[in-house]
Design an enzyme around this catalytic site. Structure first.
Site, PDB file in Angstrom:
ATOM      1  N   ASP A   1       1.665   1.493   6.557  1.00 18.71           N
ATOM      2  CA  ASP A   1       1.029   0.270   7.027  1.00 18.71           C
ATOM      3  C   ASP A   1       0.050  -0.229   5.959  1.00 18.71           C
ATOM      4  O   ASP A   1      -0.848   0.516   5.529  1.00 18.71           O
ATOM      5  CB  ASP A   1       0.286   0.602   8.333  1.00 18.71           C
ATOM      6  CG  ASP A   1      -0.267  -0.631   9.020  1.00 18.71           C
ATOM      7  OD1 ASP A   1      -0.472  -1.667   8.343  1.00 18.71           O
ATOM      8  OD2 ASP A   1      -0.512  -0.554  10.238  1.00 18.71           O
TER       9      ASP A   1
ATOM     10  N   ASP B   1       3.136 -10.403   1.899  1.00 23.56           N
ATOM     11  CA  ASP B   1       4.397 -11.036   2.308  1.00 23.56           C
ATOM     12  C   ASP B   1       4.856 -10.357   3.591  1.00 23.56           C
ATOM     13  O   ASP B   1       5.784  -9.551   3.586  1.00 23.56           O
ATOM     14  CB  ASP B   1       5.446 -10.870   1.200  1.00 23.56           C
ATOM     15  CG  ASP B   1       6.778 -11.458   1.613  1.00 23.56           C
ATOM     16  OD1 ASP B   1       6.808 -12.331   2.497  1.00 23.56           O
ATOM     17  OD2 ASP B   1       7.814 -11.033   1.055  1.00 23.56           O
TER      18      ASP B   1
END
Ligand code: SAM
Length: 300
Positions: free
Chosen positions: A161, A179
């Site tokens: 993460d 992104d």
């Protein structure tokens, strides 16, 4: 009226709300329904499908848009037009910085952003942090056009993460590119105040970063909040726009941020040598010139 809908919607089975439809035999279409709109592509076949720990991953071979990647039934890219998004999210922050050496890419599991970052010779290290290794594995095999040169020793990939990853870094990156998917269970943390505070610590003082920031037509409230939050933390917070045909409305926003450099100014001119199809230094500047309704969204 009903007839018009029938002619326009050529699915054998109408798509479920907010879901991609794959009609089976005959005329096959994949559709993303976003609120009260839909975008459809005529499909030759589905070539990959997997339920990962995080999302449904599918790759389709389309009739005229190359391969199409969807995550949770949302179109991430068409090979035909992906350059618009990947070039504008990459080359704007990298060119607004005079010499970005250490670059962080969060998300971007399809490889397109890393591919673009590697076009900059000054870049020495790219840390690519994607939560879902299955997206990377699928893209490496099925979206070869997107994939970067894995022999390039500048890239290190981390499967975790991005929110947690940035907490471990301090004063290291010159540029970061976020992104990620539209705000969802896995990605919403990447738009949070806590994340931006950690990111600020992970970046050098004169860094520049950019994130995708949704549609100016349909996500005005989201953009307003995002900018208000970022302005609390950073000095320069600038929205810019690009034509991205595969996202709802075809016009997409990005936000470029820095404490030192005004993002609309090109500091590292590489125009021509980047081999881009969309980005150039003139477009860099003009992308920050906003229509009035967008000026209103970002003016607070
Ligand atoms: N802009 C594109 C879009 O929304 O259409 C994004 C495409 S790219 C494939 C998005 C990637 O972000 C996905 O592969 C997803 O797994 C990744 N992602 C989402 N949340 C993340 C997080 N918290 N940390 C790292 N990667 C994340």
């Amino acid at each position: 009226m009903e007839k018009t809908v029938e002619i326009l919607n050529r699915h054998k089975t109408p798509p479920a709300f907010n879901a991609a439809a794959f009609s089976g035999d005959g005329d096959k279409w994949v559709t993303e329904i976003d609120r009260d709109m839909a975008v459809s592509y005529r499909i030759k076949k589905r070539i990959f499908s997997k339920k990962s720990k995080f999302q449904d991953i599918e790759v389709f071979e389309s009739q005229s848009h190359g391969r199409i990647l969807t995550l949770d039934d949302i179109v991430m890219l068409t090979e035909r037009e992906e350059f618009t998004y990947h070039e504008m999210l990459t080359h704007v922050p990298l060119s607004a910085h005079p010499c970005p050496e250490n670059v962080l890419v969060i998300g971007g599991g399809d490889g397109g952003i890393v591919r673009e970052v590697l076009k900059h010779d000054c870049v020495k290290q790219v840390d690519f942090v994607e939560i879902d290794k299955d997206v990377v594995d699928a893209s490496r095999v099925h979206l070869k056009k997107m994939w970067y040169d894995e022999n390039d020793k500048r890239v290190s990939a981390y499967y975790e993460d991005g929110v947690e990853y940035v907490k471990k870094k301090e004063n290291f990156y010159d540029t970061a590119i976020i992104d990620c998917t539209d705000p969802s269970q896995i990605s919403e943390g990447l738009f949070s105040r806590d994340f931006y505070l950690s990111l600020k610590r992970a970046l050098k003082k004169n860094a520049v970063f950019a994130t995708q920031s949704q549609s100016p037509f349909y996500d005005a409230e989201f953009i307003k909040k995002l900018h208000a939050g970022l302005r609390d933390i950073f000095v320069y917070v600038r929205l810019y726009l690009a034509h991205v045909p595969f996202y709802p409305g075809g016009c997409w926003s990005f936000t470029c941020v820095s404490d030192t450099f005004e993002p609309s100014v090109v500091r590292k001119v590489k125009y021509g040598r980047l081999g881009t199809l969309y980005y150039n230094e003139y477009l860099h500047k003009s992308a920050f010139v906003l229509p009035e309704f967008v000026n209103k969204i970002v003016s607070g």
